[in-house]
Design a protein around this motif. Sequence first.
Motif, PDB file in Angstrom:
ATOM      1  N   VAL A   1      29.166  44.284  35.139  1.00 36.79           N
ATOM      2  CA  VAL A   1      29.783  43.459  35.970  1.00 36.79           C
ATOM      3  C   VAL A   1      29.766  43.927  37.262  1.00 36.79           C
ATOM      4  CG1 VAL A   1      31.841  42.224  36.586  1.00 36.79           C
ATOM      5  CG2 VAL A   1      31.301  42.446  34.045  1.00 36.79           C
ATOM      6  N   THR A   2      29.319  43.446  38.253  1.00 38.79           N
ATOM      7  CA  THR A   2      29.352  44.096  39.686  1.00 38.79           C
ATOM      8  C   THR A   2      30.685  44.034  40.169  1.00 38.79           C
ATOM      9  OG1 THR A   2      28.660  42.185  40.727  1.00 38.79           O
ATOM     10  CG2 THR A   2      26.950  43.617  39.900  1.00 38.79           C
ATOM     11  N   PRO A   3      30.914  44.793  41.218  1.00 35.55           N
ATOM     12  CA  PRO A   3      32.146  44.932  41.766  1.00 35.55           C
ATOM     13  C   PRO A   3      32.418  43.490  42.777  1.00 35.55           C
ATOM     14  CG  PRO A   3      31.195  46.961  42.394  1.00 35.55           C
ATOM     15  CD  PRO A   3      30.362  45.996  41.665  1.00 35.55           C
ATOM     16  N   ASP A   4      31.410  42.854  43.166  1.00 34.39           N
ATOM     17  CA  ASP A   4      31.663  41.557  44.074  1.00 34.39           C
ATOM     18  C   ASP A   4      32.039  40.365  42.965  1.00 34.39           C
ATOM     19  OD1 ASP A   4      28.711  42.150  43.621  1.00 34.39           O
ATOM     20  OD2 ASP A   4      28.842  40.160  44.090  1.00 34.39           O
ATOM     21  N   GLU A   5      31.307  40.440  41.739  1.00 36.22           N
ATOM     22  CA  GLU A   5      31.433  39.791  40.759  1.00 36.22           C
ATOM     23  C   GLU A   5      33.163  39.777  40.323  1.00 36.22           C
ATOM     24  OE1 GLU A   5      27.392  38.824  38.623  1.00 36.22           O
ATOM     25  OE2 GLU A   5      28.432  40.600  38.102  1.00 36.22           O
TER      26      GLU A   5
ATOM     27  N   ASN B   1      36.072  26.014  39.404  1.00 35.81           N
ATOM     28  CA  ASN B   1      36.628  25.676  40.780  1.00 35.81           C
ATOM     29  C   ASN B   1      37.875  25.274  40.549  1.00 35.81           C
ATOM     30  OD1 ASN B   1      36.317  23.383  38.871  1.00 35.81           O
ATOM     31  ND2 ASN B   1      34.862  22.316  40.212  1.00 35.81           N
ATOM     32  N   PHE B   2      38.435  26.239  39.860  1.00 39.32           N
ATOM     33  CA  PHE B   2      40.190  25.937  39.696  1.00 39.32           C
ATOM     34  C   PHE B   2      40.663  27.390  39.626  1.00 39.32           C
ATOM     35  CE2 PHE B   2      38.201  26.197  35.354  1.00 39.32           C
ATOM     36  CZ  PHE B   2      38.842  27.130  34.821  1.00 39.32           C
ATOM     37  N   SER B   3      41.974  27.313  40.025  1.00 42.06           N
ATOM     38  CA  SER B   3      42.667  28.484  40.083  1.00 42.06           C
ATOM     39  C   SER B   3      43.821  28.714  38.984  1.00 42.06           C
ATOM     40  CB  SER B   3      43.235  28.821  41.389  1.00 42.06           C
ATOM     41  OG  SER B   3      42.327  28.922  42.367  1.00 42.06           O
ATOM     42  N   VAL B   4      44.363  29.966  38.842  1.00 44.70           N
ATOM     43  CA  VAL B   4      45.379  29.862  37.844  1.00 44.70           C
ATOM     44  C   VAL B   4      46.451  31.073  38.408  1.00 44.70           C
ATOM     45  CG1 VAL B   4      44.241  29.452  35.593  1.00 44.70           C
ATOM     46  CG2 VAL B   4      44.088  31.576  36.442  1.00 44.70           C
ATOM     47  N   ARG B   5      47.316  31.271  37.539  1.00 40.78           N
ATOM     48  CA  ARG B   5      48.442  32.558  38.050  1.00 40.78           C
ATOM     49  C   ARG B   5      47.974  33.792  37.714  1.00 40.78           C
ATOM     50  NH1 ARG B   5      55.076  32.847  37.440  1.00 40.78           N
ATOM     51  NH2 ARG B   5      55.338  34.416  39.420  1.00 40.78           N
ATOM     52  N   SER B   6      47.194  34.079  36.665  1.00 42.24           N
ATOM     53  CA  SER B   6      47.079  35.168  36.053  1.00 42.24           C
ATOM     54  C   SER B   6      45.721  35.336  35.530  1.00 42.24           C
ATOM     55  CB  SER B   6      47.955  35.718  35.055  1.00 42.24           C
ATOM     56  OG  SER B   6      49.253  35.858  35.726  1.00 42.24           O
ATOM     57  N   VAL B   7      44.958  36.195  35.598  1.00 41.74           N
ATOM     58  CA  VAL B   7      43.642  36.619  35.226  1.00 41.74           C
ATOM     59  C   VAL B   7      43.500  37.866  34.630  1.00 41.74           C
ATOM     60  CG1 VAL B   7      41.047  37.046  36.042  1.00 41.74           C
ATOM     61  CG2 VAL B   7      42.383  35.139  37.180  1.00 41.74           C
ATOM     62  N   LEU B   8      42.595  38.058  33.375  1.00 39.58           N
ATOM     63  CA  LEU B   8      42.252  39.256  32.947  1.00 39.58           C
ATOM     64  C   LEU B   8      40.806  39.304  32.516  1.00 39.58           C
ATOM     65  CD1 LEU B   8      43.704  41.487  30.298  1.00 39.58           C
ATOM     66  CD2 LEU B   8      41.761  40.267  29.599  1.00 39.58           C
ATOM     67  N   VAL B   9      40.212  40.361  33.065  1.00 38.87           N
ATOM     68  CA  VAL B   9      38.651  40.322  32.702  1.00 38.87           C
ATOM     69  C   VAL B   9      38.476  41.362  31.595  1.00 38.87           C
ATOM     70  CG1 VAL B   9      36.308  40.901  33.789  1.00 38.87           C
ATOM     71  CG2 VAL B   9      38.190  39.971  35.263  1.00 38.87           C
ATOM     72  N   SER B  10      37.923  40.624  30.485  1.00 35.69           N
ATOM     73  CA  SER B  10      37.814  41.434  29.174  1.00 35.69           C
ATOM     74  C   SER B  10      37.038  42.609  29.217  1.00 35.69           C
ATOM     75  CB  SER B  10      37.663  40.433  28.232  1.00 35.69           C
ATOM     76  OG  SER B  10      36.286  40.122  28.189  1.00 35.69           O
ATOM     77  N   ASP B  11      35.963  42.707  29.805  1.00 41.71           N
ATOM     78  CA  ASP B  11      34.981  43.613  29.548  1.00 41.71           C
ATOM     79  C   ASP B  11      34.176  44.030  30.912  1.00 41.71           C
ATOM     80  OD1 ASP B  11      32.945  45.449  28.268  1.00 41.71           O
ATOM     81  OD2 ASP B  11      32.840  43.986  26.566  1.00 41.71           O
ATOM     82  N   THR B  12      33.377  45.103  30.898  1.00 41.93           N
ATOM     83  CA  THR B  12      32.534  45.700  32.023  1.00 41.93           C
ATOM     84  C   THR B  12      31.205  45.099  32.053  1.00 41.93           C
ATOM     85  OG1 THR B  12      32.244  47.642  30.934  1.00 41.93           O
ATOM     86  CG2 THR B  12      34.063  47.577  32.559  1.00 41.93           C
ATOM     87  N   GLN B  13      30.844  44.382  30.954  1.00 44.91           N
ATOM     88  CA  GLN B  13      29.284  43.890  30.627  1.00 44.91           C
ATOM     89  C   GLN B  13      29.681  42.268  30.235  1.00 44.91           C
ATOM     90  OE1 GLN B  13      27.986  46.483  27.675  1.00 44.91           O
ATOM     91  NE2 GLN B  13      26.773  47.676  29.282  1.00 44.91           N
ATOM     92  N   TYR B  14      28.548  41.796  30.507  1.00 45.08           N
ATOM     93  CA  TYR B  14      28.451  40.531  29.941  1.00 45.08           C
ATOM     94  C   TYR B  14      26.994  39.842  29.885  1.00 45.08           C
ATOM     95  CZ  TYR B  14      27.312  38.767  34.842  1.00 45.08           C
ATOM     96  OH  TYR B  14      26.668  38.606  36.159  1.00 45.08           O
ATOM     97  N   GLN B  15      26.927  38.839  29.195  1.00 41.52           N
ATOM     98  CA  GLN B  15      25.616  38.448  28.756  1.00 41.52           C
ATOM     99  C   GLN B  15      24.949  37.637  29.780  1.00 41.52           C
ATOM    100  OE1 GLN B  15      24.593  39.044  25.416  1.00 41.52           O
ATOM    101  NE2 GLN B  15      22.345  38.368  25.861  1.00 41.52           N
ATOM    102  N   ASP B  16      23.694  37.964  30.156  1.00 46.46           N
ATOM    103  CA  ASP B  16      22.965  37.121  31.335  1.00 46.46           C
ATOM    104  C   ASP B  16      21.613  37.003  30.854  1.00 46.46           C
ATOM    105  OD1 ASP B  16      21.934  36.114  33.693  1.00 46.46           O
ATOM    106  OD2 ASP B  16      21.578  38.247  34.671  1.00 46.46           O
ATOM    107  N   GLY B  17      21.739  35.690  30.395  1.00 51.27           N
ATOM    108  CA  GLY B  17      20.271  35.501  29.659  1.00 51.27           C
ATOM    109  C   GLY B  17      20.296  36.090  28.282  1.00 51.27           C
ATOM    110  N   PRO B  18      18.808  36.826  27.971  1.00 49.95           N
ATOM    111  CA  PRO B  18      18.692  37.513  26.973  1.00 49.95           C
ATOM    112  C   PRO B  18      19.289  38.785  26.965  1.00 49.95           C
ATOM    113  CG  PRO B  18      16.732  37.186  27.976  1.00 49.95           C
ATOM    114  CD  PRO B  18      17.758  36.336  28.752  1.00 49.95           C
TER     115      PRO B  18
END
Length: 772
Positions: free
Chosen positions: A337-341, A315-332
Amino acid sequence: MEGSLSSAFEGLQVHLKVPDLWQQEAIRFLDEGQDVIVSAPTGAGKTFIFETLYNQGFLSSGEQAVYTVPTRALANDKWREWETAGWDVGIATGDVAENLDAPVLVATLETQREAMLGGNGPRLLVIDEYQMIGDRQRGLSYELAIALAPAQTQLLMMSGSVRNPNKVGDWLKRLGRKASVVTTSERPVPLDEIPLEGLPRTAPKKYRNFWQRLALSTLLSHYGPLLIFAPHRKSAEKIAWKIAEVLPEDQPIELTDPKLAQHCSADIRRLLRKRIAWHHSGMSFAERAAVVEPLAKAGQLRVIVATMGLAAGINFSVRSVLVSDTQYQDGPFQREVTPDELLQMFGRAGRRGLDEVGFVICGSQSPRLTDARPLELIRSHEVDWPTLLRKMHLADHEHSSPFAAAREVRDRLFSKSEVHLGFQGKSQSDPDTNKPLFDLKPTRKEIRNAAGEWETPGADRETETPLGNALAFYKGKYRPASAISSVIEQFLPEGTRLGRLSGKGDSQRKYGFEIPVATSRPKDQLQLTKNICRLTGTPKSESFLEAADAEAMILLLLEEKLPEFFDFAQRGNTLYYRGTLDHVEIPVYLDRSDTPLFQPEVRSTEIRNETHYLDEATGEEIRPVHGSPAHAWRKLGLIDDHGIPTQRGVLFSFFQHGEGLAVAAALEDTSYPIEEIIQHLANLRAGHRFEFDETGVIDSLGSERLATACRQTFGASDYSGYLRLGLPSTYGEGAAEIVQVMLSGKLHDVLSGGKGQLDFGPGDVERAFIEW
C-alpha cells in the motif's frame, strides 16, 4: 414588514453556498482563460468549483465541458447526480455512451483519446484525480491526454494526493500553456487517530476475535459507521461474516423492491439484516451501485468491508476507517500500500455536515495516519506505444516524418530529462539477454502446396470435396488420396475392411473397402453372411440365394447401405463386395492453385524480425539500442525500416496496452475463423481470475487458440505493460467460455456449483462481457 422580508428569503439560506477563498481563486483563474491545478483534501469541495462554473454560465452555446473520472462507477454516479440536479449531461465510459453532445459529458479519460489525437478537444477538460499520471497501468494514457490537449481546451486538474502540484504546473507552462496552482490543506472534517484500545467504550471481554472487538467497540462508542479496508475479496468476506456473528439483528434492512432483491445475492441479503455489507469488484454492478453504495451513502450500514484495490472507486464516506494491512492484491500480484493510497482510504473518514471529526482507528499491525502522505508525482520510464504509433501513422498520411512526429510527442511528456525512443545511435546485434524465454520464438504456420512449395495459409481455404478429387502427402510427394491406404482407412464404413482395388499390373494403386457378403453352399446356392443379414435386415431363413441371381440380389440389398460399388471378388468359397470411397466428402485445404489437399504437410517457421531501420536523410543504417521502444517495435513488426507503422502496427495503435497485438496475431492467422476470433476476444481484458477447473456446465470454445496465435506470432516475449510471456498483460484464459455461459443463462449454476473454489464472481463476468 419584518414578516414579509423573512418570508421573501425563506429557504434561500438552505440552498445558498458561498465558495471558499481557494475555490473562488480557482474560478477566477478559469474565467481568465488559464489552466488550473487544484490540490485539496478529499471532501474539501473540489467538484464544487466545476459546478459553480457551470451554473454561472461558463460555457457558451455549443461549447462542451468533459468531466473525466478514473472509474466507470464514479462516472455513473456523477452522471446520475447531475441529471437529478436538472443538468443536460451525457456519459461516455466505453460501455455506455449517451447524449454525447450534451454541454457536460462525464467520461473516463481513455474515451477522449481519439479526439485528442486528431487535435480536437472540448472547451474545458476536467481531470479529477489527476494523480493517475503515476498509475502503473493507466498513467501513460493520462499523461498523453494532457500532453496532446489542444491549446483551445482549458484544463482543470484536481487531486487531493499529489505532493508536487507546482511541478505539474511547470510542465503545463513548458507546453506553452498558462497555468496556475491553487492549494488548500484544510479538511472540512479533520481526522483524528485513535487506537482500538483507546475507544471510549470497549467490547465485553468474552469477545476475543479482533474484528468482533473492533466492530463492537466502534459502534458502542458511537463512532460508526465503520469502513474496514481488507487486502483481498476473501478476507473482506471473512471479516464481514465474523462481525455478523456478534451484531444484533435490530432494525434489519429488508429489500422490499423485487428488482433490488433479484440483483442481490443471498449472502448480502443475510448480512443486510445485521446492517453489514462487503464491497468488492467480484460483486455485480447492480449489487454494488444500486444496493450497497446507496445504503452506505444514506448511513444505513453499520459496517462496510471493502477491498483496497477498489478504494479509488468508493464514493461514500463514513465516520471511522481502519486499513487492515500494508499489502493488498493487485491482479495476480501482491502490492505494498502506498502512502497516497492510504491518504485516499483515510480520506473516507468524516462525513461533511454530520461529523465534527473523522476517526482513523489503528490496530497493533495496521497503518497509521502518519503513514499517509501525498504522492511525489513522477512519470514512468515507459512511453505509450499505441499513441506514438497513431501519431506516426497520421504523420505518414500527411507526408511528414514519422520519426519527427514521435519525437514531438516525446518532448511533451511530463519529464525534464529526455525520454529515449531509440531512433538514434547504433548498437551491435542483439545480446544473449534477448534470447527467447523457454526457447519460444515467433513462428508462422506454412503449408506445402501441390507444387511442393511452402505457402502461408489463405483465408477461408478449408472446405470439403470428394475423396477421389483430393491429393494427400505420402513419402515425400502428393499422390491421389485414393492411392494411399492410410487415408482410406480413416473413412472405411463400419464393418468393412481395407481392400486393394487395383491389380498388380496397374500403374496407379487404388484402395477402397471390401466386405464378405456370402458363402457357397451345396446345390449351387449362396448364403448371406451374418453381417450382411444384420446390415440389410434380412431374416436368416431368407438368406439363401440362387447363385445365378446372387450378385443382382446383393446389389439390390446394399444399394443404399454402402458407398459406390466397384466389383465382386471370389476368394475360396466366400464372395466379397468391393467399393470405392471416391465420392465420400472429406475435409481438405485448397492451395493457391485451388488443388484440394487432404491433411497437407504443415510446418512452423521462425519469424526473423530485423531491428534496424534506415535514416533517409543520411542513408545510414541504424540499429536501435536493445530495450528501446524503436527496437521493440521492429522486433514485433510494428514499424518498417523507414519508421512507418505496418498494418500490424496500425491495428495495434487503435487499442490499449497489448490488446492490439493479440487482435493482429489472430487476424494474421488466416485459418482462424473470424467468428471464433470474435468470441475469443472476451479473454483480452478479463485478467487472471478465469483460470478454472471443470465445473460440469462449461463447454470449451477453444479460446486457448487466441493465446496460441499470440505466442506463435510473438514467441514468449516480455514487454512491460504490453506482453507477458507472449500474451497481453490483461489476458484472462477462459473468460470467453464464461461469457458464453452467462449469455446462455447458466452463470448462476457455475457460481453456485463452484462456490468457494472459483476465483471470479458475477462482477468479474460482467466486466469481461462489457469489455468484450
